[in-house]
Write a protein that holds these residues in place. Sequence first.
Motif, short mmCIF file in Angstrom:
data_model
loop_
_atom_site.label_atom_id
_atom_site.label_comp_id
_atom_site.label_asym_id
_atom_site.label_seq_id
_atom_site.Cartn_x
_atom_site.Cartn_y
_atom_site.Cartn_z
N THR A 180 0.79 -1.13 0.07
CA THR A 180 -0.14 -0.21 -0.01
C THR A 180 0.83 1.22 0.01
O THR A 180 0.35 2.25 -0.36
CB THR A 180 -0.89 0.03 1.24
N HIS A 181 2.13 1.10 0.60
CA HIS A 181 2.90 2.30 0.48
C HIS A 181 4.44 1.79 0.95
O HIS A 181 4.54 0.68 1.36
CB HIS A 181 2.39 3.52 1.14
N GLU A 182 5.41 2.84 0.89
CA GLU A 182 6.76 2.37 1.09
C GLU A 182 7.22 2.54 2.44
O GLU A 182 8.50 2.24 2.78
CB GLU A 182 7.67 3.45 0.22
N PRO A 213 8.38 1.11 6.02
CA PRO A 213 8.98 0.04 6.45
C PRO A 213 8.10 -1.25 7.16
O PRO A 213 8.32 -2.13 6.93
CB PRO A 213 10.07 0.18 7.47
N ASP A 214 7.11 -0.61 7.85
CA ASP A 214 6.07 -1.61 8.24
C ASP A 214 5.33 -2.38 7.25
O ASP A 214 4.33 -3.10 7.70
CB ASP A 214 5.33 -0.98 9.26
N HIS A 215 5.38 -1.87 6.14
CA HIS A 215 4.63 -2.37 5.03
C HIS A 215 5.43 -3.30 3.88
O HIS A 215 5.06 -4.11 3.09
CB HIS A 215 3.80 -1.36 4.32
N ILE A 216 6.63 -2.57 3.82
CA ILE A 216 7.41 -3.26 2.62
C ILE A 216 8.63 -4.03 3.27
O ILE A 216 9.39 -4.62 2.35
CB ILE A 216 8.14 -1.66 1.81
N GLY A 236 -4.49 0.89 3.41
CA GLY A 236 -3.26 1.26 3.96
C GLY A 236 -3.20 2.24 5.00
O GLY A 236 -4.09 2.40 5.88
N ASP A 237 -2.23 3.10 5.09
CA ASP A 237 -2.18 4.05 6.12
C ASP A 237 -2.77 5.48 5.68
O ASP A 237 -2.85 6.33 6.46
CB ASP A 237 -0.74 4.40 6.66
N THR A 238 -3.59 5.62 4.51
CA THR A 238 -4.45 6.32 4.10
C THR A 238 -5.50 6.53 5.18
O THR A 238 -5.72 7.74 5.83
CB THR A 238 -5.11 6.27 3.00
N GLY A 261 -5.50 0.26 8.03
CA GLY A 261 -3.99 0.10 7.81
C GLY A 261 -3.38 -0.88 9.16
O GLY A 261 -2.77 -1.70 9.04
N HIS A 262 -4.21 -0.51 10.22
CA HIS A 262 -3.60 -0.82 11.48
C HIS A 262 -4.64 -1.01 12.70
O HIS A 262 -4.26 -1.33 13.79
CB HIS A 262 -2.34 0.09 11.94
N ASP A 263 -5.76 -0.94 12.33
CA ASP A 263 -7.13 -1.09 13.28
C ASP A 263 -7.18 -2.42 13.68
O ASP A 263 -7.98 -3.15 13.24
CB ASP A 263 -8.12 -0.21 12.52
ZN LIG Z 1 1.99 1.57 8.58
#
Ligand SMILES: [Zn+2]
Length: 314
Positions: A142-144, A146-149, A227-229, A280-282
């Motif tokens: 979803t994006h770059e 570190p906790d996603h890639i 993602g973290d949007t 993203g994290h809920d």
């Molecule tokens: Zn995140």
Amino acid sequence: MTMRSVWRGLAVLGILMPLLAAAAVYWLFYDNRLPAGSRFPLDLAAIRTEADTVPGAVPDRIEVEVLAFRQAPRIVMQAGADWAPVDLIYASYRLVWPDRSIVVDSGQDEKSAHAAGVAVFERPAWRRLQAALPLADAIIVTHEHPDHIGGIIASPALATVAPRALLLPEQAALLPARWRRMVQPLRYASLKAIAPGVVLIRARGHTPGSQMIYVRRADGHEYIFMGDTASLAGNVVEVRARSRLVGDHLAKEDRSAVLGQLWALQQLAIADPQLTLVPGHDGTEIGKIITAGWLTAHFQPQPAPQPITDAPPV
Ligand SMILES: [Zn+2]
């Protein structure tokens, strides 16, 4: 300077300092003004049309691995909310067909996760993710951040995994140069179908390389991985971005763009309440989605690896 002027100065300071502190707390944690013109086009009909441009079967199921867990005050992740702790999870998802799979987001390794404040790291989940990456037909994020890639970068089979990663230039920039050259480059303007029923939605804002991912499952159920949007469901429900402490100073995101995207997602949720919006994290919301049967807990054992030439059209 007379004693009288000293006392007067101290009195002024005594009034000013609490006011300045209150203004700083308001700015860092409560401010959520939606700038004029913060709008984001999010047309579900157009996304569905794009999803149908790649012919073939759509995914049967979507699996989730919860890789790590921590808590933080809700107000840090949602400006103006309460200070009670909210459960934050770090997850990876896998879109599963009978003969192929796509991994969405990859968490980060245990050492990096703990350095970033994670309280619990789920080693069995991490092992299942690392086993799944070399078998995937495509790996997207979803994006770059570190906790996603990070799960891609930390893969012990990076020579096999990197060519399966389908990354925007802004996302690939975090990889060491040697591996960056091996990933499948991804460029698109607003929407891009990468497999039947799977559409990338360009959403610069939280980061320059942010995107959301639309998925339609075989039973017709639809999802948007935000993602973290939207790290929390409440970001969308109340159109509240992360606090400025996180959004401005840590993530350095485009707050105006994020607020426009949150507003568009809220409108979409109102117009189409059947749509499952995956934050993203809920931890609480993602737990509800698993309980409802829209996500399958854990990556299930997969058949033999597919050759890379079977990657979905991009
Ligand atoms: Zn995140």
